[in-house]
Design a protein around this motif. Structure first.
Motif, PDB file in Angstrom:
ATOM      1  N   THR A  59       0.837  -1.204   0.000  1.00  0.00           N
ATOM      2  CA  THR A  59       0.000   0.000   0.000  1.00  0.00           C
ATOM      3  C   THR A  59       0.870   1.252   0.000  1.00  0.00           C
ATOM      4  O   THR A  59       0.642   2.178  -0.790  1.00  0.00           O
ATOM      5  CB  THR A  59      -0.955  -0.001   1.209  1.00  0.00           C
ATOM      6  N   HIS A  60       1.883   1.274   0.857  1.00  0.00           N
ATOM      7  CA  HIS A  60       2.786   2.424   0.925  1.00  0.00           C
ATOM      8  C   HIS A  60       3.597   2.557  -0.364  1.00  0.00           C
ATOM      9  O   HIS A  60       3.736   3.653  -0.921  1.00  0.00           O
ATOM     10  CB  HIS A  60       3.714   2.299   2.129  1.00  0.00           C
ATOM     11  N   ILE A  61       4.129   1.441  -0.846  1.00  0.00           N
ATOM     12  CA  ILE A  61       4.951   1.446  -2.063  1.00  0.00           C
ATOM     13  C   ILE A  61       4.124   1.908  -3.267  1.00  0.00           C
ATOM     14  O   ILE A  61       4.559   2.784  -4.022  1.00  0.00           O
ATOM     15  CB  ILE A  61       5.566   0.049  -2.299  1.00  0.00           C
ATOM     16  N   ALA A  78       2.600  -0.994 -17.567  1.00  0.00           N
ATOM     17  CA  ALA A  78       2.990  -2.344 -17.956  1.00  0.00           C
ATOM     18  C   ALA A  78       3.335  -3.129 -16.685  1.00  0.00           C
ATOM     19  O   ALA A  78       3.910  -2.576 -15.738  1.00  0.00           O
ATOM     20  CB  ALA A  78       4.198  -2.294 -18.884  1.00  0.00           C
ATOM     21  N   VAL A  79       2.976  -4.391 -16.643  1.00  0.00           N
ATOM     22  CA  VAL A  79       3.172  -5.208 -15.443  1.00  0.00           C
ATOM     23  C   VAL A  79       4.645  -5.234 -15.044  1.00  0.00           C
ATOM     24  O   VAL A  79       4.971  -5.118 -13.862  1.00  0.00           O
ATOM     25  CB  VAL A  79       2.624  -6.641 -15.653  1.00  0.00           C
ATOM     26  N   ILE A  80       5.534  -5.356 -16.006  1.00  0.00           N
ATOM     27  CA  ILE A  80       6.971  -5.366 -15.697  1.00  0.00           C
ATOM     28  C   ILE A  80       7.382  -4.037 -15.086  1.00  0.00           C
ATOM     29  O   ILE A  80       8.046  -4.003 -14.042  1.00  0.00           O
ATOM     30  CB  ILE A  80       7.810  -5.671 -16.962  1.00  0.00           C
ATOM     31  N   ASP A  81       7.004  -2.936 -15.711  1.00  0.00           N
ATOM     32  CA  ASP A  81       7.382  -1.617 -15.192  1.00  0.00           C
ATOM     33  C   ASP A  81       6.874  -1.422 -13.769  1.00  0.00           C
ATOM     34  O   ASP A  81       7.598  -0.951 -12.891  1.00  0.00           O
ATOM     35  CB  ASP A  81       6.838  -0.498 -16.084  1.00  0.00           C
ATOM     36  N   ARG A  82       5.628  -1.796 -13.541  1.00  0.00           N
ATOM     37  CA  ARG A  82       5.025  -1.639 -12.214  1.00  0.00           C
ATOM     38  C   ARG A  82       5.807  -2.427 -11.156  1.00  0.00           C
ATOM     39  O   ARG A  82       6.092  -1.935 -10.075  1.00  0.00           O
ATOM     40  CB  ARG A  82       3.563  -2.098 -12.266  1.00  0.00           C
ATOM     41  N   ASN A  83       6.201  -3.638 -11.504  1.00  0.00           N
ATOM     42  CA  ASN A  83       6.895  -4.473 -10.524  1.00  0.00           C
ATOM     43  C   ASN A  83       8.365  -4.106 -10.363  1.00  0.00           C
ATOM     44  O   ASN A  83       8.919  -4.242  -9.278  1.00  0.00           O
ATOM     45  CB  ASN A  83       6.673  -5.948 -10.841  1.00  0.00           C
ATOM     46  N   VAL A  84       8.988  -3.613 -11.416  1.00  0.00           N
ATOM     47  CA  VAL A  84      10.345  -3.072 -11.269  1.00  0.00           C
ATOM     48  C   VAL A  84      10.302  -1.856 -10.348  1.00  0.00           C
ATOM     49  O   VAL A  84      11.147  -1.688  -9.469  1.00  0.00           O
ATOM     50  CB  VAL A  84      10.963  -2.706 -12.636  1.00  0.00           C
ATOM     51  N   LEU A  85       9.296  -1.006 -10.539  1.00  0.00           N
ATOM     52  CA  LEU A  85       9.146   0.169  -9.673  1.00  0.00           C
ATOM     53  C   LEU A  85       8.885  -0.243  -8.226  1.00  0.00           C
ATOM     54  O   LEU A  85       9.420   0.371  -7.294  1.00  0.00           O
ATOM     55  CB  LEU A  85       8.018   1.074 -10.174  1.00  0.00           C
ATOM     56  N   ARG A  86       8.091  -1.266  -8.021  1.00  0.00           N
ATOM     57  CA  ARG A  86       7.843  -1.750  -6.658  1.00  0.00           C
ATOM     58  C   ARG A  86       9.138  -2.236  -6.017  1.00  0.00           C
ATOM     59  O   ARG A  86       9.431  -1.907  -4.870  1.00  0.00           O
ATOM     60  CB  ARG A  86       6.811  -2.875  -6.677  1.00  0.00           C
ATOM     61  N   LEU A  87       9.906  -3.019  -6.762  1.00  0.00           N
ATOM     62  CA  LEU A  87      11.177  -3.529  -6.254  1.00  0.00           C
ATOM     63  C   LEU A  87      12.120  -2.369  -5.924  1.00  0.00           C
ATOM     64  O   LEU A  87      12.686  -2.308  -4.835  1.00  0.00           O
ATOM     65  CB  LEU A  87      11.784  -4.461  -7.305  1.00  0.00           C
ATOM     66  N   GLY A  88      12.266  -1.453  -6.857  1.00  0.00           N
ATOM     67  CA  GLY A  88      13.159  -0.314  -6.643  1.00  0.00           C
ATOM     68  C   GLY A  88      12.710   0.584  -5.503  1.00  0.00           C
ATOM     69  O   GLY A  88      13.515   1.040  -4.690  1.00  0.00           O
ATOM     70  N   THR A  89      11.410   0.824  -5.421  1.00  0.00           N
ATOM     71  CA  THR A  89      10.876   1.657  -4.342  1.00  0.00           C
ATOM     72  C   THR A  89      11.074   0.979  -2.997  1.00  0.00           C
ATOM     73  O   THR A  89      11.417   1.631  -2.008  1.00  0.00           O
ATOM     74  CB  THR A  89       9.378   1.957  -4.588  1.00  0.00           C
ATOM     75  N   TYR A  90      10.895  -0.323  -2.964  1.00  0.00           N
ATOM     76  CA  TYR A  90      11.134  -1.062  -1.721  1.00  0.00           C
ATOM     77  C   TYR A  90      12.586  -0.875  -1.272  1.00  0.00           C
ATOM     78  O   TYR A  90      12.850  -0.566  -0.108  1.00  0.00           O
ATOM     79  CB  TYR A  90      10.811  -2.556  -1.885  1.00  0.00           C
ATOM     80  N   GLU A  91      13.522  -1.069  -2.194  1.00  0.00           N
ATOM     81  CA  GLU A  91      14.932  -0.926  -1.810  1.00  0.00           C
ATOM     82  C   GLU A  91      15.263   0.504  -1.396  1.00  0.00           C
ATOM     83  O   GLU A  91      16.016   0.713  -0.448  1.00  0.00           O
ATOM     84  CB  GLU A  91      15.853  -1.401  -2.933  1.00  0.00           C
TER      85      GLU A  91
END
Length: 139
Positions: A59-61, A78-91
């Motif tokens: 939710t925060h990410i 795009a699903v890939i872009d969204r999940n790359v952003l989630r990974l990067g934002t998490y880190e």
């Protein structure tokens, strides 16, 4: 390839599966590892840490991504872009041992490898804004 780079790549694939299959992270993690050859424990541990961290803080990410991805709706990315952003934002947000430049560069590399021709630029722009905002908040 470096261990954390391999772990991030595995984490992206698992996050993609979670997003597409709409199944729990634990199930997608187990299914992913069953389909892989022997993986070193530290690669596996780091990948799982990312996936579980993203899912726990989704939710925060997603809120941060939505705030800084100007003129983009999360669900239309795009699903890939969204999940790359989630990974990067998490880190960027939850991993104090990862320098922001490293988190951003690793995410850009994943976007270039798995996304379309503009994914790297898009991911760079959003994560750079999140990183700068985080730096302002920590001063």
């Amino acid at each position: 390839m470096r261990k954390r780079t391999l772990a991030r790549e595995s984490a992206l694939k698992i996050l993609y599966a979670v997003d597409i299959a709409k199944e729990g992270a634990d199930k997608c993690i187990n299914n992913f590892w069953l389909s892989q050859d022997k993986i070193e424990p530290d690669i596996r541990d780091y990948a799982e840490n990312i996936v579980l961290g993203v899912c726990k803080n989704i939710t925060h990410i997603d809120g941060l991504i939505s705030e800084y991805a100007t003129n983009w709706e999360l669900g239309r990315m795009a699903v890939i872009d969204r999940n790359v952003l989630r990974l990067g934002t998490y880190e960027l947000t939850y991993s104090d041992d990862i320098p922001p430049k490293v988190a951003i560069n690793e995410a850009i590399d994943l976007a270039k490898k798995y996304g379309d021709k503009d994914s790297g630029k898009f991911v760079n722009g959003v994560l750079d804004k999140i990183s700068k905002e985080k730096a302002k908040g920590s001063k």
